[in-house]
Design an enzyme around this catalytic site. Structure first.
Site, PDB file in Angstrom:
ATOM      1  N   TYR A  95      16.652  23.396   6.248  1.00 13.34           N
ATOM      2  CA  TYR A  95      15.875  23.758   7.432  1.00 13.34           C
ATOM      3  C   TYR A  95      15.759  25.266   7.669  1.00 13.34           C
ATOM      4  O   TYR A  95      14.674  25.747   8.046  1.00 13.34           O
ATOM      5  CB  TYR A  95      16.416  23.028   8.667  1.00 13.34           C
ATOM      6  CG  TYR A  95      15.902  21.606   8.730  1.00 13.34           C
ATOM      7  CD1 TYR A  95      14.698  21.315   9.355  1.00 13.34           C
ATOM      8  CD2 TYR A  95      16.597  20.565   8.136  1.00 13.34           C
ATOM      9  CE1 TYR A  95      14.200  20.027   9.402  1.00 13.34           C
ATOM     10  CE2 TYR A  95      16.119  19.267   8.166  1.00 13.34           C
ATOM     11  CZ  TYR A  95      14.911  18.999   8.799  1.00 13.34           C
ATOM     12  OH  TYR A  95      14.409  17.716   8.817  1.00 13.34           O
ATOM     13  N   GLU A 137      18.349  12.691  11.439  1.00  8.88           N
ATOM     14  CA  GLU A 137      18.530  12.399  10.015  1.00  8.88           C
ATOM     15  C   GLU A 137      19.992  12.188   9.661  1.00  8.88           C
ATOM     16  O   GLU A 137      20.313  11.398   8.759  1.00  8.88           O
ATOM     17  CB  GLU A 137      17.904  13.516   9.181  1.00  8.88           C
ATOM     18  CG  GLU A 137      16.381  13.491   9.233  1.00  8.88           C
ATOM     19  CD  GLU A 137      15.725  14.752   8.694  1.00  8.88           C
ATOM     20  OE1 GLU A 137      16.423  15.544   8.019  1.00  8.88           O
ATOM     21  OE2 GLU A 137      14.518  14.950   8.949  1.00  8.88           O
ATOM     22  N   TYR A 190      10.601   0.924   2.248  1.00  6.44           N
ATOM     23  CA  TYR A 190      10.382   1.417   0.891  1.00  6.44           C
ATOM     24  C   TYR A 190      11.667   2.015   0.336  1.00  6.44           C
ATOM     25  O   TYR A 190      12.638   2.246   1.060  1.00  6.44           O
ATOM     26  CB  TYR A 190       9.280   2.483   0.874  1.00  6.44           C
ATOM     27  CG  TYR A 190       9.514   3.636   1.823  1.00  6.44           C
ATOM     28  CD1 TYR A 190      10.357   4.688   1.487  1.00  6.44           C
ATOM     29  CD2 TYR A 190       8.887   3.676   3.071  1.00  6.44           C
ATOM     30  CE1 TYR A 190      10.584   5.740   2.367  1.00  6.44           C
ATOM     31  CE2 TYR A 190       9.112   4.724   3.963  1.00  6.44           C
ATOM     32  CZ  TYR A 190       9.965   5.753   3.606  1.00  6.44           C
ATOM     33  OH  TYR A 190      10.199   6.790   4.472  1.00  6.44           O
ATOM     34  N   ARG A 206       9.101   9.567  -5.963  1.00 12.14           N
ATOM     35  CA  ARG A 206       8.009   8.828  -5.339  1.00 12.14           C
ATOM     36  C   ARG A 206       8.579   7.668  -4.532  1.00 12.14           C
ATOM     37  O   ARG A 206       9.595   7.079  -4.895  1.00 12.14           O
ATOM     38  CB  ARG A 206       7.039   8.272  -6.386  1.00 12.14           C
ATOM     39  CG  ARG A 206       6.291   9.321  -7.173  1.00 12.14           C
ATOM     40  CD  ARG A 206       5.293  10.093  -6.309  1.00 12.14           C
ATOM     41  NE  ARG A 206       4.511  11.010  -7.136  1.00 12.14           N
ATOM     42  CZ  ARG A 206       4.880  12.241  -7.463  1.00 12.14           C
ATOM     43  NH1 ARG A 206       6.064  12.703  -7.027  1.00 12.14           N
ATOM     44  NH2 ARG A 206       4.120  13.012  -8.198  1.00 12.14           N
ATOM     45  N   SER A 209       6.890   0.831  -1.662  1.00 11.38           N
ATOM     46  CA  SER A 209       7.252  -0.258  -0.759  1.00 11.38           C
ATOM     47  C   SER A 209       7.950  -1.370  -1.526  1.00 11.38           C
ATOM     48  O   SER A 209       7.612  -1.662  -2.673  1.00 11.38           O
ATOM     49  CB  SER A 209       5.998  -0.827  -0.090  1.00 11.38           C
ATOM     50  OG  SER A 209       5.380   0.126   0.745  1.00 11.38           O
ATOM     51  N   GLY A 276      -6.190  -2.896  -1.713  1.00 10.51           N
ATOM     52  CA  GLY A 276      -5.593  -2.426  -2.956  1.00 10.51           C
ATOM     53  C   GLY A 276      -4.097  -2.648  -3.000  1.00 10.51           C
ATOM     54  O   GLY A 276      -3.582  -3.708  -2.612  1.00 10.51           O
ATOM     55  N   GLY A 278      -1.997  -1.553  -1.124  1.00 10.82           N
ATOM     56  CA  GLY A 278      -1.450  -1.668   0.223  1.00 10.82           C
ATOM     57  C   GLY A 278      -0.905  -3.049   0.524  1.00 10.82           C
ATOM     58  O   GLY A 278      -0.269  -3.250   1.557  1.00 10.82           O
ATOM     59  N   THR A 280       1.530  -4.426  -0.957  1.00 15.29           N
ATOM     60  CA  THR A 280       2.954  -4.558  -1.283  1.00 15.29           C
ATOM     61  C   THR A 280       3.851  -4.757  -0.060  1.00 15.29           C
ATOM     62  O   THR A 280       4.649  -5.694  -0.040  1.00 15.29           O
ATOM     63  CB  THR A 280       3.431  -3.381  -2.152  1.00 15.29           C
ATOM     64  OG1 THR A 280       3.073  -2.134  -1.555  1.00 15.29           O
ATOM     65  CG2 THR A 280       2.798  -3.451  -3.535  1.00 15.29           C
ATOM     66  N   PHE A 398       0.518   5.505   2.664  1.00 17.17           N
ATOM     67  CA  PHE A 398       1.193   5.812   1.410  1.00 17.17           C
ATOM     68  C   PHE A 398       1.046   7.313   1.200  1.00 17.17           C
ATOM     69  O   PHE A 398       0.000   7.812   0.810  1.00 17.17           O
ATOM     70  CB  PHE A 398       0.557   5.048   0.241  1.00 17.17           C
ATOM     71  CG  PHE A 398       0.931   3.583   0.217  1.00 17.17           C
ATOM     72  CD1 PHE A 398       1.972   3.093   0.987  1.00 17.17           C
ATOM     73  CD2 PHE A 398       0.244   2.699  -0.590  1.00 17.17           C
ATOM     74  CE1 PHE A 398       2.315   1.749   0.949  1.00 17.17           C
ATOM     75  CE2 PHE A 398       0.587   1.362  -0.632  1.00 17.17           C
ATOM     76  CZ  PHE A 398       1.623   0.886   0.145  1.00 17.17           C
TER      77      PHE A 398
END
Length: 405
Positions: A95, A137, A190, A206, A209, A276, A278, A280, A398
């Site tokens: 950060y 986080e 994911y 990468r 999902s 498409g 999407g 998943t 995505f």
């Protein structure tokens, strides 16, 4: 706490950020990677080249400035970004680096207009905003590691099976190399895959999902091969996974993450729309929903080019044959003659308002949708026009978030 003077300065710069935000974030990433090339091992290079990451960051900075007097209003956005940061391995020590380069980019783009007062105010504000991210986080890191079957960072998984679902989508079944248990997940979440590709200078990460229901001894991801277009290069990671990764190979995975998750306590009709690849997260939600509540009405709507690109069709139709409350609808934008002869689809062309009105029995439902940004913009517009409540519209991008307005 921010001083009143700082709040006033930040509020006064909102119009400037609206106008120059993307220029600032573009310059920020240029300076960041020039000064800290090691961070190229974390960030998605394709999103950088397409400008999606710059736009997403500009929107986040703008939102922070707009709500500087009530930062709790941006907590949902912080959590969404926080999930991605945790799955990528962004840590508190990153950060200050980001802050230093962001302030330098503001000064570089705005020139003399970025007075010492403005830079000082943004330095103070950034510190407070960064603390919010770091705190949220930290909880996510603790939860990922301490949950049953959880872990810190990236864990080796073996490819147990590799299955070609369509011309463009391949599924990977992944089991932990150490033979231990794996963390559960919420339908829609994911995992991140971390790869060192031969010939590539940097590591690539990468997010994919999970495309199966929770509770299995494996994770399943279904990856679309990105062949590249005039305005978009071929996907290095997706092509490597399709062409080089085989059964028995090892992949490094993060623990599941993401806030786009199915609310299984809602008993109203569930509408799942995908375009498409999407589909998943929608498949994960579908399988989890029918397993948990066979009486809940589920409407599954999927758009794809044609039968050659249609992944998991047989699996979903088999599920529909066993559950009377599940109805499926296929929309093919470019059907083949074989598709027409087989009656393989219900709607030809792109999804539209008139067809949705025919397919959907009610708008008092929970809607989840995912796909290309243009697809999601259309679906969001149609459902809104039909009277669906904004609180009932749930969607996932995505890559970096975009605006569906």
């Amino acid at each position: 706490m921010l001083s009143e003077k700082t709040r006033q300065v930040i509020t006064a710069t909102v119009p400037v950020l609206e106008k120059h935000g993307t220029d600032i974030t573009k310059r920020f990433y240029e300076m960041l990677f020039a000064n800290h090339p090691e961070l190229l091992n974390i960030f998605n290079h394709a999103n950088q080249k397409q400008g999606r990451q710059q736009t997403a960051l500009a929107n986040a900075v703008y939102a922070a400035a707009l709500h500087i007097n009530n930062l709790e209003a941006i907590i949902p956005v912080v959590k969404q970004i926080g999930h991605k940061h945790r799955s990528l391995g962004i840590k508190p020590e990153h950060y200050p680096i980001v802050g230093q380069n962001l302030l330098a980019a503001i000064k570089d783009v705005l020139g003399d207009a970025a007075t010492e007062e403005i830079i000082g105010a943004w330095a103070e504000a950034y510190g407070v905003i960064a603390d919010v991210f770091i705190s949220i986080e930290a909880e996510m890191y603790d939860q990922a590691e301490q949950q049953q079957g959880g872990w810190e960072g990236f864990r080796p998984f073996r490819v147990e099976r590799k299955v070609q679902e369509s011309d463009r989508i391949t599924t990977f079944y992944l089991v932990p190399q150490d033979g231990g248990t794996i963390a559960s997940f919420a339908p829609g979440q994911y995992i991140s895959v971390k790869l060192d590709i031969p010939g590539e200078t940097n590591t690539h990460i990468r997010q994919y999902s999970l495309s199966d229901a929770p509770g299995k001894p494996y994770y399943r991801i279904s990856v679309k091969r990105e062949d590249g277009q005039r305005d978009r290069p071929a996907g290095k990671v997706s092509n490597y996974l399709h062409q080089k990764v085989e059964q028995g190979d090892t992949l490094l995975l993060s623990a599941p993450a993401g806030d786009f998750v199915l609310n299984q306590e809602d008993a109203r009709p569930l509408v799942l729309l995908s375009g498409g690849v999407g589909l998943t997260p929608m498949v994960s939600m579908l399988q989890a929903s029918v397993a948990a509540n066979a009486q809940r009405q589920v409407i599954f709507i999927h758009s794809t080019q044609n039968g050659d690109t249609h992944a998991m069709k047989a699996q979903i139709e088999e599920l529909a044959s066993k559950h009377s409350q599940l109805s499926v609808h296929w929309c093919y934008t470019q059907p083949t003659e074989q598709d027409r002869a087989a009656g393989a689809f219900e709607k030809e062309g792109y999804i539209d308002l008139a067809w949705l009105k025919q397919v959907l029995p009610t708008t008092d439902a929970a809607f989840y949708f995912c796909g290309p940004v243009s697809y999601m913009k259309a679906v969001h517009s149609y459902l809104t026009e039909m009277g669906a409540a904004s609180a009932d519209l749930h969607y996932e991008f995505f890559g970096p978030a975009a605006d569906l307005g």
